[in-house]
Write a protein that holds these residues in place. Structure first.
Motif, PDB file in Angstrom:
ATOM      1  N   GLN A   1       2.423 -26.433  73.698  1.00 46.89           N
ATOM      2  CA  GLN A   1       2.234 -25.304  73.879  1.00 46.89           C
ATOM      3  C   GLN A   1       3.300 -24.187  73.586  1.00 46.89           C
ATOM      4  O   GLN A   1       3.330 -23.202  72.976  1.00 46.89           O
ATOM      5  CB  GLN A   1       1.714 -24.905  75.335  1.00 46.89           C
ATOM      6  N   LEU A   2       4.734 -25.306  74.084  1.00 54.52           N
ATOM      7  CA  LEU A   2       5.907 -24.223  73.824  1.00 54.52           C
ATOM      8  C   LEU A   2       5.958 -24.265  72.297  1.00 54.52           C
ATOM      9  O   LEU A   2       6.793 -23.419  71.562  1.00 54.52           O
ATOM     10  CB  LEU A   2       7.023 -25.032  74.606  1.00 54.52           C
ATOM     11  N   TYR A   3       5.836 -25.540  71.670  1.00 55.30           N
ATOM     12  CA  TYR A   3       5.948 -25.468  70.141  1.00 55.30           C
ATOM     13  C   TYR A   3       5.109 -24.654  69.269  1.00 55.30           C
ATOM     14  O   TYR A   3       5.444 -23.873  68.601  1.00 55.30           O
ATOM     15  CB  TYR A   3       5.483 -26.915  69.586  1.00 55.30           C
ATOM     16  N   LEU A   4       3.732 -24.484  69.864  1.00 59.55           N
ATOM     17  CA  LEU A   4       3.031 -23.327  69.179  1.00 59.55           C
ATOM     18  C   LEU A   4       3.486 -22.032  69.499  1.00 59.55           C
ATOM     19  O   LEU A   4       3.282 -21.125  68.658  1.00 59.55           O
ATOM     20  CB  LEU A   4       1.480 -23.690  69.627  1.00 59.55           C
ATOM     21  N   ALA A   5       4.135 -21.790  70.851  1.00 55.14           N
ATOM     22  CA  ALA A   5       4.529 -20.588  70.881  1.00 55.14           C
ATOM     23  C   ALA A   5       5.730 -20.081  70.281  1.00 55.14           C
ATOM     24  O   ALA A   5       5.952 -18.930  69.680  1.00 55.14           O
ATOM     25  CB  ALA A   5       4.944 -20.432  72.362  1.00 55.14           C
ATOM     26  N   ALA A   6       6.608 -21.186  69.962  1.00 50.17           N
ATOM     27  CA  ALA A   6       7.800 -20.968  69.161  1.00 50.17           C
ATOM     28  C   ALA A   6       7.550 -20.636  67.705  1.00 50.17           C
ATOM     29  O   ALA A   6       8.401 -19.922  67.111  1.00 50.17           O
ATOM     30  CB  ALA A   6       8.904 -22.101  69.384  1.00 50.17           C
ATOM     31  N   THR A   7       6.560 -21.285  66.965  1.00 49.45           N
ATOM     32  CA  THR A   7       6.378 -21.033  65.695  1.00 49.45           C
ATOM     33  C   THR A   7       4.866 -19.974  65.651  1.00 49.45           C
ATOM     34  O   THR A   7       4.479 -19.851  64.448  1.00 49.45           O
ATOM     35  CB  THR A   7       5.575 -22.393  65.179  1.00 49.45           C
ATOM     36  N   ASP A   8       4.793 -19.295  66.429  1.00 53.63           N
ATOM     37  CA  ASP A   8       3.821 -17.995  66.239  1.00 53.63           C
ATOM     38  C   ASP A   8       4.542 -16.803  66.216  1.00 53.63           C
ATOM     39  O   ASP A   8       5.361 -16.606  66.806  1.00 53.63           O
ATOM     40  CB  ASP A   8       2.736 -18.269  67.557  1.00 53.63           C
ATOM     41  N   ASP A   9       3.918 -15.944  65.329  1.00 53.36           N
ATOM     42  CA  ASP A   9       4.438 -14.678  65.124  1.00 53.36           C
ATOM     43  C   ASP A   9       3.872 -13.556  66.025  1.00 53.36           C
ATOM     44  O   ASP A   9       4.840 -12.466  66.256  1.00 53.36           O
ATOM     45  CB  ASP A   9       4.270 -14.161  63.677  1.00 53.36           C
ATOM     46  N   ASN A  10       2.896 -13.837  66.588  1.00 57.20           N
ATOM     47  CA  ASN A  10       2.249 -12.879  67.548  1.00 57.20           C
ATOM     48  C   ASN A  10       2.901 -12.750  68.883  1.00 57.20           C
ATOM     49  O   ASN A  10       2.827 -13.988  69.679  1.00 57.20           O
ATOM     50  CB  ASN A  10       0.594 -13.154  67.547  1.00 57.20           C
ATOM     51  N   GLU A  11       3.404 -11.548  69.417  1.00 54.97           N
ATOM     52  CA  GLU A  11       4.092 -11.803  70.794  1.00 54.97           C
ATOM     53  C   GLU A  11       3.000 -12.056  71.803  1.00 54.97           C
ATOM     54  O   GLU A  11       3.416 -12.585  72.779  1.00 54.97           O
ATOM     55  CB  GLU A  11       4.616 -10.370  70.936  1.00 54.97           C
ATOM     56  N   ALA A  12       1.874 -11.427  71.898  1.00 53.62           N
ATOM     57  CA  ALA A  12       0.965 -11.815  72.916  1.00 53.62           C
ATOM     58  C   ALA A  12       0.356 -13.245  73.005  1.00 53.62           C
ATOM     59  O   ALA A  12       0.525 -13.617  74.249  1.00 53.62           O
ATOM     60  CB  ALA A  12      -0.040 -10.895  72.670  1.00 53.62           C
TER      61      ALA A  12
END
Length: 129
Positions: A54-65
């Motif tokens: 989840q943290l990897y996907l959060a770090a590589t995602d551009d969408n703030e929400a």
């Protein structure tokens, strides 16, 4: 075709399954199981299966929400799993698992406070005091 998010989550779950299979082999060979070590089991499930993907996907995602929602999910799931695994632990291991769970919630609260502080309010954008 599986999307990127599915591949990351599936890969982490596959790593957990392989770790459990390796744990069974170690138990047969040496008599030590992962369930005898609650801190190691907590780190495997909470870390490898939930928080890391989840943290990897959060770090590589551009969408703030989506970023904020992934961080929230990782923190709450880590705290929930800490409650479950701390019940089986004793002594210092219980304290370490409880501190990791509590730390994830405290870190989430700090992150939310800082993120809300940096976000401009609607009143400051319109110029109303």
């Amino acid at each position: 075709m599986i999307d990127r998010e599915g591949r990351v989550i599936f890969g982490s779950l596959l790593l957990v399954v392989l770790s459990l299979a390796g744990s069974l082999a170690v138990k047969r060979q040496f008599g030590v199981a992962i369930w005898d070590r609650p801190l190691l089991a907590f780190l495997l499930f909470a870390g490898v299966a939930v928080a890391v993907p989840q943290l990897y996907l959060a770090a590589t995602d551009d969408n703030e929400a989506r970023f904020r929602s992934r961080v929230r999910f990782a923190a709450v799931a880590t705290a929930t799993l800490a409650i479950v695994f701390a019940a089986d632990a004793d002594g210092g291991r219980h304290l370490v698992i409880a501190l990791l769970g509590t730390g994830s919630i405290v870190a989430l609260v700090c992150y939310e406070v800082v993120a809300d502080y940096r976000t401009p309010s609607d009143d400051s954008v319109t110029g109303v005091p």
